[in-house]
Design a protein around this motif. Structure first.
Motif, mmCIF file in Angstrom:
data_model
loop_
_atom_site.group_PDB
_atom_site.id
_atom_site.type_symbol
_atom_site.label_atom_id
_atom_site.label_comp_id
_atom_site.label_asym_id
_atom_site.label_seq_id
_atom_site.Cartn_x
_atom_site.Cartn_y
_atom_site.Cartn_z
ATOM 1 N N UNK A 1 -2.416 3.807 0.315
ATOM 2 C CA UNK A 1 -1.883 2.488 0.006
ATOM 3 C C UNK A 1 -0.758 2.585 -1.018
ATOM 4 N N UNK A 2 -0.900 3.493 -1.978
ATOM 5 C CA UNK A 2 0.165 3.705 -2.966
ATOM 6 C C UNK A 2 1.433 4.212 -2.290
ATOM 7 N N UNK A 3 1.268 5.145 -1.348
ATOM 8 C CA UNK A 3 2.424 5.672 -0.626
ATOM 9 C C UNK A 3 3.090 4.579 0.212
ATOM 10 N N UNK A 4 2.290 3.759 0.888
ATOM 11 C CA UNK A 4 2.865 2.669 1.679
ATOM 12 C C UNK A 4 3.634 1.701 0.802
ATOM 13 N N UNK A 5 3.115 1.440 -0.404
ATOM 14 C CA UNK A 5 3.826 0.555 -1.336
ATOM 15 C C UNK A 5 5.142 1.185 -1.781
ATOM 16 N N UNK A 6 5.153 2.500 -1.977
ATOM 17 C CA UNK A 6 6.401 3.178 -2.344
ATOM 18 C C UNK A 6 7.423 3.082 -1.200
ATOM 19 N N UNK A 7 6.937 3.181 0.030
ATOM 20 C CA UNK A 7 7.828 3.034 1.177
ATOM 21 C C UNK A 7 8.404 1.617 1.234
ATOM 22 N N UNK A 8 7.567 0.625 0.916
ATOM 23 C CA UNK A 8 8.050 -0.763 0.874
ATOM 24 C C UNK A 8 9.134 -0.904 -0.174
ATOM 25 N N UNK A 9 8.913 -0.323 -1.346
ATOM 26 C CA UNK A 9 9.913 -0.390 -2.409
ATOM 27 C C UNK A 9 11.213 0.287 -1.987
#
Length: 771
Positions: A638-646
């Motif tokens: 989930x942290x990685x997906x949030x970084x991708x969103x950013x």
């Protein structure tokens, strides 16, 4: 190790205090943007400065703090960028041991031993501020409740009042649609009122101000913003003058009018001539670009009459060849704030483009096609010819069905058509294929609809109402429609003017809760204008050797007769050729290409989109093993997906990428591993089946309920994807599986919730490490 906070506390704070900077003149950790809107209600990074030094309502300097062991100018460039946004001239960057001063006006910098005092720094700005300008700056904004102006709104107001203080006769503010130009105009008026400024004898009386618009809806929206001064304002129109026995109102300080209501008409003098030439001190011209060359909305005669007043123009459109007269008249903007800035700052909503192509974009008539009216004058008709040279209702029907298929059923949508008749046909075709029974689900709003159309538009603008949901129009809605929850802008018309294109796109940019982006659905290739190098560029510099006296825009001597004009809808004749297509023709959409927009407002091609993602991936994981470990853990994933969103890649965009690479049956993990490390992709079925066949894994769990639950999760993953494996989904999965409550499920895994969660994570480890 000494932190950045230590640098601030131990070095910078004492140094500023020694230079006589008081707490009241320092804003610490000043956040001044909201952060670009991203998927799922998240936001990008907000702009902030460590210190913002100010005095007498002017930002004077930015101070950037670094750790003691870092180079003192390490963060200088970003601080300079933020200083430019805040219109700050001086930047200081310090690690405590050394301090560097940079002057944005000269472009030079050097190390200094002591910070300048507030008085010393303010002295450097003396040449830019008059006594009147400073007086107007010092008058507080009129704010109600918790309302606070955005940073660019403050700067725009100060830029305008500074220009008034310098006795400039023409002032231009250029701000993107949806950024609050009317709020800015109100604050300027408020300051002038409080200062009792006027052109003849400042301080002797309150000013008389005329707010000019070219549409009643614009004037009425402005009146609402000016409510705090409702006792001081009046609207000039035929009804008001008739109620006064033909005498124009003079017993107010703020006058609102649409220019058509007060301009000269055939055989009738304009109402504006009834006012003395020096009656008004300030004239505010809303959407002033509409007074440019060859437009019926020219302000020329009115402005010529009140030539002694200050003329302040408000526009959303940077200088282009099709609004060059606006800039010739007003000069270069006193302040600018672009659409790109508004989106990146998070004050406007981003957009995506769906470019739709049909097999009728190029039409060659055959003997099976029936000529209903007129006669054909050419062999091939292109997409730009529809509803201008040729009418084909079957094409409009195909477009209507495609619109409905590419929008959520209750999303507010505006469809821009070639003309009013095209808008009528589009409305009828949408109503033919809609699934919502309400008769007002889709309505036409054009000048022909009159009062009924305006009432429907008001309901559409009401964010608490779902109906009307879809509006069809031609030009009436290009400006002045403050509907914050518009989710789709549909373009089924050719747009020649960049100014008009910017105005249309601005209909969707207003921010609304839960609105992460809006979609532009383009059937005519109008969005190619995004690739224009000046799409959201800066106004052009004045030509060398130009005259110092600005040239007013041309005046059209025959404005419409009615107080409420036809709002820009063209009175085009019907195309002479109407065709009914042969019954054997197959009508279909052949391509819908979704393009996402980068931070510069340009749509990304497929290749650019992939290249952009590839550039971001090395900063997120270094090897396929590291990616596998991250992806196996729901929290790290989930942290990685949030970084991708950013980084600009949300879950929907990743889904689009999977479709592009024909990887719909694969996991997002496989797509990332393929793009970053050229790893072969596995399907979700292959991964799930490999775990199902792993008896050692399932043998750890003695109860059948535990094994059945894990197999249920595998099935959900195989059907739906990795979203089923998030920690937040666990309670729902337990309920859907029939296990009961989380407590019941824990009993199946040994009685402790921690055992249940460990099994859930172990299952995911098997998915990505064993297959």
């Amino acid at each position: 190790m000494v932190s950045e906070a230590d640098t601030r506390a131990n070095y910078i704070d004492p140094a500023l205090k020694a230079a006589n900077w008081q707490s009241s003149n320092i804003i610490r950790e000043h956040y001044f943007t909201d952060g670009r809107k991203l998927a799922g209600g998240t936001r990008g990074r907000r702009c902030f400065v460590d210190y913002l030094l100010h005095k007498d309502n002017r930002y004077l300097a930015v101070v950037e703090a670094k750790k003691e062991d870092e180079h003192p100018t390490k963060g200088l460039q970003q601080a300079i960028d933020y200083a430019k946004k805040l219109n700050v001239r001086f930047v200081y960057s310090s690690n405590g041991k050394a301090t560097y001063e940079f002057d944005l006006e000269t472009g030079k910098g050097d190390y200094i031993e002591f910070y300048p005092t507030p008085a010393e720094l303010e002295q450097r700005f003396e040449s830019t501020t008059t006594d009147l300008g400073q007086q107007l700056r010092n008058i507080p904004f009129h704010l109600e409740g918790a309302m606070q102006p955005r940073y660019y709104q403050e700067l725009a107001v100060h830029a305008a009042t500074d220009a008034i203080g310098q006795s400039k006769p023409r002032i231009l503010l250029t701000l993107a649609t949806g950024t609050g130009k009317t709020f800015i105009a109100f604050q300027i008026v408020h300051k002038l009122f409080q200062a009792r400024w006027n052109r003849a004898q400042p301080g002797s009386r309150r000013p008389r101000i005329l707010f000019l618009a070219d549409r009643n809806i614009l004037a009425d929206q402005a009146i609402n913003t000016f409510n705090p001064y409702e006792k001081d304002l009046i609207k000039i129109n035929g009804e008001e003058v008739r109620s006064r026995n033909g005498v124009v109102p003079t017993n107010a300080h703020i006058f609102f009018a649409i220019y058509q209501a007060i301009a000269e008409r055939e055989n009738i003098d304009g109402y504006y001539k009834a006012y003395p030439e020096d009656f008004f001190d300030l004239i505010l011209i809303d959407e002033c670009h509409r007074g440019a060359a060859n437009e019926a909305g020219s302000w020329r005669a009115i402005l010529d009459h009140f030539t002694s007043a200050v003329h302040l123009g408000l526009t959303a459109t940077p200088k282009r060849t099709d609004n060059v007269d606006t800039y010739d008249y007003f000069g270069q903007p006193a302040f600018e704030y672009s659409l790109k800035e508004g989106i990146n700052d998070g004050f406007l909503t981003p957009y995506r483009v769906k470019r739709v192509r049909t097999n009728l974009d190029e039409l060659v008539l055959t003997k099976d096609d029936q000529v209903v009216e007129g006669e054909s004058s050419q062999d091939i008709y292109q997409v730009e010819d529809y509803d201008k040279k040729i009418v084909v209702d079957e094409r409009t029907e195909l477009v209507a069905k495609t619109i409905l298929n590419n929008m959520h059923r209750m999303d507010k949508t505006i469809v821009f058509c070639e003309n009013q008749n095209h808008a009528l046909t589009m409305r009828d075709m949408i109503n033919k294929h809609k699934t919502v029974t309400d008769p007002h689900y889709c309505v036409r709003v054009t000048s022909d609809e009159g009062k009924i159309g305006r009432e429907l538009l008001e309901k559409f603008q009401d964010n608490d109402k779902d109906i009307p949901t879809i509006l069809t129009s031609s030009q009436m809605l290009t400006t002045g429609v403050d509907a914050r929850n518009v989710r789709n802008i549909v373009l089924d018309r050719s747009i020649g003017s960049m100014v008009e294109f910017k105005q249309i796109i601005g209909r969707g940019t207003r921010v609304f809760e839960g609105k992460d982006y809006f979609t532009i659905i383009d059937f005519r290739g109008a969005t190619n204008k995004f690739y224009d190098q000046d799409w959201d560029g800066e106004p052009e510099a004045p030509e060398p050797g130009g005259t110092s006296e600005p040239t007013p825009p041309p005046y059209t001597s025959n404005p419409p007769v009615t107080d409420d004009p036809p709002m820009g809808d063209p009175g085009e004749p019907l195309p002479r050729l109407k065709i009914k297509l042969g019954k054997h023709r197959e009508l279909k959409v052949i391509d819908i290409e979704t393009r996402y927009i980068d931070e510069n407002g340009k749509p990304l091609t497929l290749q650019e989109f992939v290249e952009r993602l590839l550039q971001q991936l090395p900063g997120l994981f270094k090897s396929v093993e590291e990616l596998r470990d991250i992806w196996s853990d729901p929290d790290q994933r989930e942290t990685l997906l949030n970084k991708l969103v950013q980084a600009g890649f949300d879950k929907e965009q990743l889904t689009v990428l999977r479709r592009m690479f024909e990887a719909e049956e694969c996991d997002v993990f496989d797509l990332l591993a393929f793009l970053a490390f050229e790893q072969p992709m596995s399907t979700r079925h292959y991964r799930a089946e490999a775990v199902r066949n792993n008896q050692d894994f399932f043998g750890q769990y003695q109860q059948d309920k535990a094994q059945n639950f894990l197999r249920f999760v595998l099935n959900r993953y195989e059907q739906t994807g990795v979203t089923e494996l998030s920690r937040e989904r666990l309670p729902a999965l337990i309920e859907l599986s029939g296990l009961g409550t989380t407590k019941d499920a824990s009993q199946a895994f040994g009685g402790k919730p921690a055992h249940l969660l460990a099994a859930f994570k172990q299952l995911q480890h098997q998915l990505y490490h064993m297959a």
